[in-house]
Each structure stands twice: as C-alpha cells, then as structure tokens.
Design an enzyme around this catalytic site. Structure first.
Site, PDB file in Angstrom:
ATOM      1  N   PHE A  12       0.733  -1.337  -0.231  1.00 55.04           N
ATOM      2  CA  PHE A  12       0.013   0.015   0.160  1.00 55.04           C
ATOM      3  C   PHE A  12       0.468   1.225  -0.112  1.00 55.04           C
ATOM      4  O   PHE A  12       0.882   2.040  -0.936  1.00 55.04           O
ATOM      5  CB  PHE A  12      -0.791  -0.333   0.823  1.00 55.04           C
ATOM      6  N   PHE A  13       1.831   1.605   0.824  1.00 54.51           N
ATOM      7  CA  PHE A  13       2.860   2.262   0.995  1.00 54.51           C
ATOM      8  C   PHE A  13       3.424   2.859  -0.002  1.00 54.51           C
ATOM      9  O   PHE A  13       3.610   3.466  -0.983  1.00 54.51           O
ATOM     10  CB  PHE A  13       3.928   1.892   1.915  1.00 54.51           C
ATOM     11  N   ARG A  15      10.387   7.896   5.999  1.00 50.26           N
ATOM     12  CA  ARG A  15       8.806   8.146   5.504  1.00 50.26           C
ATOM     13  C   ARG A  15       8.759   9.484   5.951  1.00 50.26           C
ATOM     14  O   ARG A  15       8.346  10.835   4.795  1.00 50.26           O
ATOM     15  CB  ARG A  15       7.518   8.052   5.612  1.00 50.26           C
ATOM     16  N   PHE A  53      -7.690   7.215   2.684  1.00 48.58           N
ATOM     17  CA  PHE A  53      -6.724   6.512   4.632  1.00 48.58           C
ATOM     18  C   PHE A  53      -7.046   4.993   4.294  1.00 48.58           C
ATOM     19  O   PHE A  53      -6.473   4.457   5.241  1.00 48.58           O
ATOM     20  CB  PHE A  53      -7.136   7.579   5.542  1.00 48.58           C
TER      21      PHE A  53
END
Length: 361
Positions: free
Chosen positions: A95-96, A338, A198
């Site tokens: 997902f990231f 990140r 999200f």
C-alpha cells in the site's frame, strides 16, 4: 510509554517527539503493544518486497527497516495468527509502495500510466490469481496480497473487503485528478475523500481475520462499535496529516486537512496546525468514551452461550486493536524515515521511491 528501538530489539527507549506533535494523552494512556512475531515479520517482509520487485535490494538494505512499515502493523494487530499478520504487513508495504507510485505519477504527469494501473488494480481485486505474474510489480504484489487475504475468512468478508478496496482505488483516482488539475478540496470534501484514501474500512476489516472471526453486520453497525472504529481511523489519518504537512507542502501536495483549512477557511499555517491538533485530540477523548460503551455492549453479547462468548471475545479483540492504532500510529510517525523530510537531499522527493512508472521513464 517510550517507543522501542527499531531494527534489532524490542527494548523500549525514548523517541524524540517535537512539542508541536507531542500528545501526552497517548504517551500516558495508550501503552504501546508489539506482536511477538515482529522480528520475523520484518525479515519476511523485506524478502517479500524483493521477491515482488517492489524495492531493489540496495533500496531494501538502505531504507526498508527505517521506514518501519512492519513495526506499524505489528503494533496494530496484536493477537493475529502469524500468517495473518504477515499477509497484512506485506499488504501494508504494498500500500505504501502504491501510494508512492501514485504520488510520482502525479508529479510527473503520467496520466496514462496511472489509468492503466487503476484499471488493472480493479481487475486484480476481482480475479487475483490471474494477475500473480503480471509484469508490473504493483499489480503482481497486489494479486499476491489478495490471494492470501481472501483465504482467511468467508466469501462475505471477501466481498466486503473487495467493495471497500474498489472504493479506495477510485478515491485515489479522484485525488489524482484533483492534484493534476490544481484543485484543493474543501474541508468537508477532503474529510470524505480522506476516509477512503486512508482506507479506513480496509484496516477495520482486517481486524476480523486478526481476531479469526467474521463479525456480523449487527455488530459492525452497532453505533458504539462504529464510532470507536471511525475515531481510531480519524485519529490516524489526521495525525498523519499533522505530521506529514511539511513533507506535503514541500512536494506541492494539495490533499491535507491543514492545506484545506488554509486554502478554504483562510487560516494561517499556525492556525491550521492548531485546528488539526484539536481534532486529533478530540478523537482520543471520543474514543475513550466509545470504548466504554463497546465494552458494555460486549458484556450484553456474552449471554452465556458458546456463540455469545466467542462473539464477545472477538468484539473485545477488535476493540483492543482499535486502541492499539493510537499508540502504533503515534510512534510510527516519529520513527519512520517516511516523515523525516529534513534529512532528505530533496525535500520534495523521498529517497526511497522509484521515479519510474512500469515500462516508462
């Protein structure tokens, strides 16, 4: 409670939290949990990222552990069987990577590449086994994740997870078009879109395989349960907005609660930060109230029958992990590379991303 050292140990040590981002209520009232499988989880996810071609070996060596993706999931889904947590952690890493590809496609104006990927992801959700060996690593990695996640519970859960995932893909597409058109959504538009980008309902769905129990609709739609669930997700999304605001402003991002407040409500940067923080803190107090209501609801469910006891135990397990979102998200934002934008050579370009789309420069 202080955060734990990453990489090689689970010993706790203080993490540096800037005063503007410090939340004493989290540090004091939400003890940090960590799944005992975490060290193996980290090792296996590194291997999976390489196998799926989502990161190169040098990138994995340099950045994977420092991004703390496995730490985040190991702090969310306490009590999950190891194979469930591994599937969730790999999916989270995917997902990231997808989020980063989306951002790079926006930055470089790769509309055709994004559209191809969007269509492929929708198709993969519906028939993941047919896309396991796709040339695009993001498609193949997504297919592998879906095959594994679909294996834990029944068809009803799978259909719900797919429905929520289709909606997330479309929300990312909406954000793509907003950003490439220079559109800053209003606060209300942003909040609605953010619940999808999200992936609120996806992370909540994953509470169930972690608890090894598919919750009936009556439980998921119970007012107290739904409120607790939504608040843990809103906290995570808005705290993310608070912490990532410098990164996103440096990168020309248009989708952040703080940015919407500045653009549409006429707030200064300082005022917007204060307002986002206020909303974050309200999520904490609101959750504590909802948590008590859900615990009382679980007592009512536990009516002396075997089924009642099992369902009540599952509800308590899901609620416990909703609580864990608060501490895990909080510390993640102060440990993950990140968000360490000040350490990047280029504040607008994360050093761990690949600027190429599949098949094109």
């Amino acid at each position: 409670m202080p955060a734990f050292v990453q990489r090689t140990t689970t010993t706790y040590t203080p993490a540096l939290v800037p005063p503007a981002l410090s939340l004493p209520a989290i540090e004091a009232g939400f003890p940090r949990q960590l799944h005992p499988y975490w060290p193996k989880l980290q090792e296996n996810t590194r291997a999976w990222l390489l196998e799926m071609r989502l990161m190169s070996a040098p990138m994995i060596e340099a950045y994977a552990d420092g991004l703390c993706y496995t730490d985040l999931m190991a702090g969310f889904y306490i009590g999950a069987p190891d194979e469930v947590l591994q599937a969730i952690a790999d999916y989270s890493a995917w997902f990231f990577a997808w989020d980063d590809r989306h951002d790079r496609d926006v930055i470089h104006g790769r509309s055709a590449a994004w559209e191809r990927l969007r269509i492929l992801l929708h198709a993969t959700l519906d028939s993941p086994k047919e896309h396991l060996y796709h040339q695009d690593p993001l498609v193949a990695g997504f297919a592998d994740s879906m095959v594994r996640l679909y294996s834990f519970l029944g068809e009803g859960w799978n259909a719900r997870f797919a429905e929520h995932s289709h909606a997330v893909i479309e929300a990312y597409d909406k954000e793509f078009h907003n950003r490439t058109s220079g559109i800053v959504p209003t606060v209300e538009e942003y909040l609605e879109l953010r619940r999808l980008t999200f992936a609120h309902w996806i992370w909540l769905d994953l509470l169930e395989p972690s608890a090894q129990y598919e919750l009936p609709a009556a439980v998921r739609e119970n007012a107290a349960y739904r409120r607790a669930a939504l608040l843990c997700q809103e906290f995570a999304a808005w705290y993310n907005d608070l912490c990532s605001l410098p990164k996103e402003m440096a990168g020309g991002e248009l989708h952040n609660l703080g940015i919407s407040l500045i653009h549409h409500e006429g707030m200064t940067l300082e005022e917007s930060v204060k307002e986002v923080r206020r909303r974050v803190e309200e999520c904490i107090t609101g959750f504590l109230d909802a948590e008590e209501q859900v615990l009382r609801y679980a007592e009512e469910i536990d009516n002396g029958s075997v089924r009642g006891a099992e369902l009540a135990a599952a509800v308590r397990a899901c609620l416990f992990n909703m609580r864990n979102w608060f501490s895990s998200v909080y510390w993640f934002h102060h440990e993950s590379g990140r968000y360490m934008v000040d350490s990047w050579d280029d504040r607008s370009t994360p050093p761990y991303v690949n600027n190429e789309a599949a098949g094109e420069k």
